[in-house]
Design an enzyme around this catalytic site. Structure first.
Site, PDB file in Angstrom:
ATOM      1  N   GLY A  96      -0.793  -1.421  -3.606  1.00  0.00           N
ATOM      2  CA  GLY A  96      -0.815  -2.725  -4.280  1.00  0.00           C
ATOM      3  C   GLY A  96      -0.138  -2.704  -5.646  1.00  0.00           C
ATOM      4  N   GLY A 111       0.585   2.040   1.539  1.00  0.00           N
ATOM      5  CA  GLY A 111      -0.217   3.120   2.101  1.00  0.00           C
ATOM      6  C   GLY A 111       0.188   3.495   3.512  1.00  0.00           C
ATOM      7  N   ARG A 146      -3.204  13.190  -3.112  1.00  0.00           N
ATOM      8  CA  ARG A 146      -3.414  12.571  -4.422  1.00  0.00           C
ATOM      9  C   ARG A 146      -3.823  13.574  -5.487  1.00  0.00           C
ATOM     10  NH1 ARG A 146      -6.053   6.773  -2.691  1.00  0.00           N
ATOM     11  NH2 ARG A 146      -4.046   5.752  -2.461  1.00  0.00           N
ATOM     12  N   LYS A 166       0.408  -8.521   7.091  1.00  0.00           N
ATOM     13  CA  LYS A 166       0.282  -9.932   6.714  1.00  0.00           C
ATOM     14  C   LYS A 166       1.359 -10.392   5.763  1.00  0.00           C
ATOM     15  CE  LYS A 166      -4.740 -10.129   6.960  1.00  0.00           C
ATOM     16  NZ  LYS A 166      -5.824  -9.884   6.021  1.00  0.00           N
TER      17      LYS A 166
END
Ligand code: ADP
Ligand code: MG
Length: 394
Positions: free
Chosen positions: A375, A352, A38, A199
């Protein structure tokens, strides 16, 4: 795009506030940076600003500290940044206050100041107006390069940006937006969507938004098991969200309505014990037994998916297809990564864990774009306006 890019801002001699995402992984109880990806990703923007002789104020959040917690300090990040840029990085002990303000106003052209973790102040996440104003008071120009944080309306991503007339996006955000826009608006067909991960509830938005744009849906991972169960198959002790079966049924119905093929795993690597262990005994089955737990897609599924994916012109993939953290259950994910790379399609992998899995598979170089947003990438693909981008539109 109505967003101003870095090259369209006159930064020379001005104080530029750059919101980055330096929320890097670090070992528990240590602030040592264990993966500096990052930090490296922000270098093009920071180097450009240095070359243009801007006065650079860099800010980020890290972790979820309750107040000023030195375990979540950005000090080590600053040290690594200094190494990578081969220049001194000023690092005050806070992100606001008179001392910080003085440092910011005394910056020389090309000099860099890294603020301490924004989340040392709860006002950051609360998007407190006074805190936002204090941050804004440090600079003349606002630039965001924190793609992974743009879906959150915090003081440093949204609140402070309102105070600037001169504002825009850095090179990392520009790249993300360009790749994701190509997926959304200029994708060549056939366009295949591969979805896995933990999920269905995390991904339902993106499935619903992309369903009308794609020519095939390939499912796996925990999410795939929920779909399998919703289709009437037995999944034994596998991870499946019982209370979310209706979501899967809704997707099946929509897919049927638009004659969209949905592919489910036909074979599985299972274990017959409760706990997942690296050396657990596993086997390949077509039907998952009542005491079995599926942890990866099987070789027949891999061959089937790979041969279909070879036809793709565009692929978006989110969510590993197995518990790839254990080598014994990583092969399905790695093999599909190779198939995506081999297809030659315009390919984007987001999420991720997905990005981590593709890197481990060794084919990352042959994927068109690894979207680091997590996200934020998913929300962007859902067609949602990211608050951190909306605030920059002129
Ligand atoms: P991403 O971060 O790429 O969006 P997710 O967070 O949705 O992906 O899911 C990643 C996790 O899903 C991984 O940690 C992986 O172990 C888990 N997973 C994949 N397949 C299964 C499975 N069959 N059973 C349980 N967990 C799974
Ligand atoms: Mg994840």
């Amino acid at each position: 795009m109505t967003l101003r890019t870095l090259e369209n801002l006159s930064v020379t001699g001005h104080r530029v506030f750059v919101r980055v995402d330096f929320n890097v992984p670090h070992e528990k109880g240590s602030t040592q940076v264990s993966d500096d990806t990052r930090i490296r990703e922000a270098l093009p923007t920071l180097r450009y600003l240095m070359e243009k002789k801007a006065k650079i104020i860099v800010a980020s959040h890290m972790g979820r500290p309750k107040g000023a917690d030195l375990e979540e300090s950005l000090a080590e990040v600053g040290a690594r940044l200094s190494e990578l840029l081969q220049t001194e990085v000023l690092f005050p002990e806070d992100c606001i206050g008179d001392g910080v303000k003085k440092l910011a106003h005394e910056l020389r052209e090309g000099q860099i100041l890294l603020l301490e973790n924004l989340r040392f102040h709860p006002e950051e996440e609360a998007n407190d107006p006074q805190f936002a104003q204090a941050l804004a008071g440090l600079a003349d120009i606002y630039v965001t390069d924190a793609f992974g944080a743009l879906h959150r309306a915090h003081a440093s991503t949204v609140g402070m940006a309102k105070h600037f007339k001169e504002k825009g996006i850095g090179f990392l955000v520009q790249k993300e937006v360009e790749f994701l826009d190509r997926l959304l608006h200029r994708s060549e067909r056939p366009f295949f969507l591969i979805l896995g991960g933990a999920k269905i509830s995390d991904k339902i938005g993106v499935i619903e938004s992309l369903l009308s744009k794609v020519d095939g849906l390939f499912l796996g991972g925990g999410l795939g098991l929920t779909f399998l169960k919703a289709s009437g198959a037995q999944v034994g002790k596998s991870k499946a969200e019982d209370e979310k079966l209706y979501l899967a049924q809704k997707i099946f119905q929509r897919a049927k309505g638009q004659s969209l093929p949905v592919f489910l795993p036909t074979d599985h690597r299972v274990i017959a014990e409760d706990k997942i262990r690296a050396d657990a005994v596993s086997k390949i089955v077509y039907r998952i037994g009542p005491d079995e737990k599926a942890l990866d897609i099987g070789p027949e599924t891999v061959r089937d998916y790979a041969s279909r994916l070879a036809q793709a012109k565009t692929i978006f993939w989110n969510g590993p297809l197995g518990v790839f953290e254990y080598p014994a259950f990583a092969e399905g994910t790695y093999a599909v990564a190779r198939a995506v790379a081999d297809s030659g399609a315009f390919s984007v992998v987001g999420g991720g864990e997905s990005v981590m899995a593709v890197k481990k598979s060794g084919v990352a170089e042959r994927i068109s774009h690894l979207s680091t947003g997590g996200g934020a990438s998913l929300e962007y693909l859902e067609g949602k306006k990211l608050p951190g981008l909306a605030v920059l539109e002129n």
